[in-house]
Enzyme design. Structure first.
Site, short mmCIF file in Angstrom:
data_model
loop_
_atom_site.label_atom_id
_atom_site.label_comp_id
_atom_site.label_asym_id
_atom_site.label_seq_id
_atom_site.Cartn_x
_atom_site.Cartn_y
_atom_site.Cartn_z
N CYS A 1 -4.85 -14.29 2.30
CA CYS A 1 -4.33 -12.80 2.66
C CYS A 1 -4.56 -12.70 3.93
O CYS A 1 -5.45 -12.91 4.77
CB CYS A 1 -5.50 -11.78 2.01
SG CYS A 1 -5.00 -10.17 2.34
N CYS B 1 -1.35 10.55 7.77
CA CYS B 1 -1.09 9.16 7.14
C CYS B 1 0.28 9.23 6.31
O CYS B 1 0.57 8.35 5.75
CB CYS B 1 -1.91 8.72 6.14
SG CYS B 1 -2.70 10.06 4.81
N ASP C 1 -6.67 16.41 10.13
CA ASP C 1 -6.27 15.39 9.67
C ASP C 1 -6.20 15.05 8.11
O ASP C 1 -7.10 14.85 7.51
CB ASP C 1 -7.24 14.22 10.11
CG ASP C 1 -7.13 12.87 9.75
OD1 ASP C 1 -6.06 12.51 9.30
OD2 ASP C 1 -8.13 11.88 9.65
N CYS D 1 2.97 -9.75 -3.89
CA CYS D 1 2.12 -8.69 -3.64
C CYS D 1 2.32 -7.53 -3.14
O CYS D 1 3.24 -7.59 -2.33
CB CYS D 1 0.99 -9.81 -2.75
SG CYS D 1 -0.41 -8.68 -2.66
N GLN E 1 -11.22 4.83 8.22
CA GLN E 1 -9.82 4.19 9.05
C GLN E 1 -9.50 2.77 8.72
O GLN E 1 -10.44 2.15 8.70
CB GLN E 1 -9.49 4.59 10.42
CG GLN E 1 -9.58 5.98 10.81
CD GLN E 1 -8.43 6.64 10.51
OE1 GLN E 1 -7.22 6.01 10.30
NE2 GLN E 1 -8.40 8.12 10.23
N CYS F 1 2.60 -15.43 4.32
CA CYS F 1 1.69 -15.47 2.98
C CYS F 1 2.50 -15.84 1.70
O CYS F 1 3.70 -15.57 1.66
CB CYS F 1 1.23 -13.99 2.75
SG CYS F 1 -0.09 -14.01 1.51
N CYS G 1 1.75 -6.05 1.05
CA CYS G 1 2.66 -5.97 2.15
C CYS G 1 4.05 -5.89 1.68
O CYS G 1 4.47 -6.17 0.40
CB CYS G 1 2.62 -7.30 3.04
SG CYS G 1 1.00 -7.83 3.77
#
Length: 402
Positions: free
Chosen positions: A134, A355, A329, A57, A238, A51, A60
């Site tokens: 993207c 997460c 969760d 950005c 998700q 990218c 990522c």
């Protein structure tokens, strides 16, 4: 005298490469060589980022890694925090989502004169990157960015900055704009025409008083466990469909043949609607739990959904003892209070979905100190090329301690 070369041996939690002597190097990959003067020579696992916006950005952080080293990062991120708490368990090979599979994202938009910028912010900054490409978003989500710039150019106030929440739902693309937009009939009519012209599933605006649907030709749903669940604007989902499938498979494996299961922090019912037997679902957010309750009732699923703040009022050990298995969760901060109650329970099986590997490891230690055994951990990388790592882990209580 030539510089001594030090190899990059691993990637740290925040994405820097690390040498054997502990030096941190941004944008490095395992196998790169760092000289004493700070020059980095690429190794076999360093690739050209796909990218143009990388590394500015903030969407990522690890596009310089090849697939092998990115998978190793996800694995080691989980294994490292477990070991850091003095725990041990088999850490399975990561399940990774492919590029261009992200089905939800929060972008930001602001006006710069006549131009509207729309994209992610830079890492550790509020500066916007106006996305021209993207490699993580679903193509149908990215395709909405150019039209949305045109809409926002007409309705965004001069100094306004708004959040733009995108999600792929059963009916198509769902858009929620959070922030102050221009008032008046032309702006309102323009939003409606835009949504109709681009075939949106829904377009909602939240100016600080809750999301209001400006366009919703039919009720918006997301299918979970084969059940169409009403999808409140901006709700948690998700990040990828295959990431969800991986977590659901791990949870089903972890609960086994349990017939009475509690799903804590249940949200819209990602796990509650995918599990066998009778399900108790607890969730503090009102709209998601009501959506789950309505969907389960229509589908005839044996789910008892309760609106309950599990931070302030966790299920007690006595309440937990009624269940054959527990699924939990929690948000990124983990669930210390609920984990303390779980540690004192006699439930045979617990599956913890997280997460945040660090808060998971903290809570896992509490469970193990309470007599549970950590059986296995499945890392899942839904946020491709990101340092954000998820997992599902199975715990069991040995027969002698039940």
């Amino acid at each position: 005298m030539p510089d001594t070369l030090s190899p990059i041996v691993r990637i740290a939690a925040r994405g820097d490469g690390v040498t054997e002597d502990g030096r941190h190097v941004p944008l490095a990959a395992p196998g790169d060589l760092l000289s004493e003067s700070g020059v980095l020579t690429r190794g076999p696992h360093h690739r050209d980022p796909p990218c143009r916006h990388f590394p500015s950005c903030g969407g990522c952080q690890l596009q310089q890694l090849d697939d092998e080293s990115y998978s190793a990062f996800v694995h080691d991120r989980v294994a490292g925090v477990i070991a850091g708490q003095g725990l041990s368990a088999p850490v399975r090979a990561p399940i990774l989502s492919p590029p261009r599979s992200r089905r939800r994202a929060t972008l930001h938009a602001e006006r710069r004169g006549r131009q509207v910028l729309l994209g992610f912010t830079e890492g550790s900054s509020h500066r916007l990157i106006d996305l021209a490409e993207c490699h993580v978003l679903l193509p149908e989500l990215f395709a909405m960015l150019a039209p949305l710039r045109g809409l926002l150019a007409a309705v965004l106030t001069e100094r306004g900055r708004v959040d733009v929440h995108l999600a792929r739902v059963d009916q198509g693309v769902d858009v929620l704009i959070g922030g102050k937009l221009a008032d008046g009939l032309p702006a309102v009519e323009g939003i409606t025409r835009f949504a109709e012209r681009h075939g949106l599933a829904r377009l909602s605006v939240d100016d600080g008083f809750g999301a209001e649907a400006r366009w919703e030709p039919e009720p918006v749903t997301i299918t979970l466990g084969g059940v169409a669940v009403p999808f409140p604007a901006g709700s948690f989902l998700q990040a990828t469909a295959d990431g969800e499938a991986a977590l659901v498979a791990a949870v089903r494996e972890g609960v086994g043949d349990a017939r009475l299961i509690a799903d804590l922090f249940a949200g819209l019912g990602t796990f509650a609607l995918a599990l066998p037997g009778k399900i108790y679902a607890g969730e503090a957010a009102r709209e998601p739990i009501l959506a789950l309750k309505a969907a389960a009732a229509r589908a005839g699923r044996p789910v008892f959904a309760e609106h309950r703040d599990l931070f302030r009022r966790p299920l007690t050990a006595a309440e937990l003892d009624r269940f054959d298995a527990i699924v939990i969760d929690p948000p990124r901060a983990g669930a210390r209070e609920q984990a303390q109650q779980l540690a004192n329970a006699k439930t045979s099986r617990i599956v913890y979905v997280s997460c945040n590997p660090s808060s998971f490891a903290r809570d896992a230690k509490l469970l193990c100190e309470g007599g549970y055994r950590l059986d296995w951990v499945q890392p899942v990388g839904q946020f491709t090329w990101s340092t954000h790592v998820e997992l599902a882990a199975a715990f069991s209580r040995p027969d002698s301690l039940r």
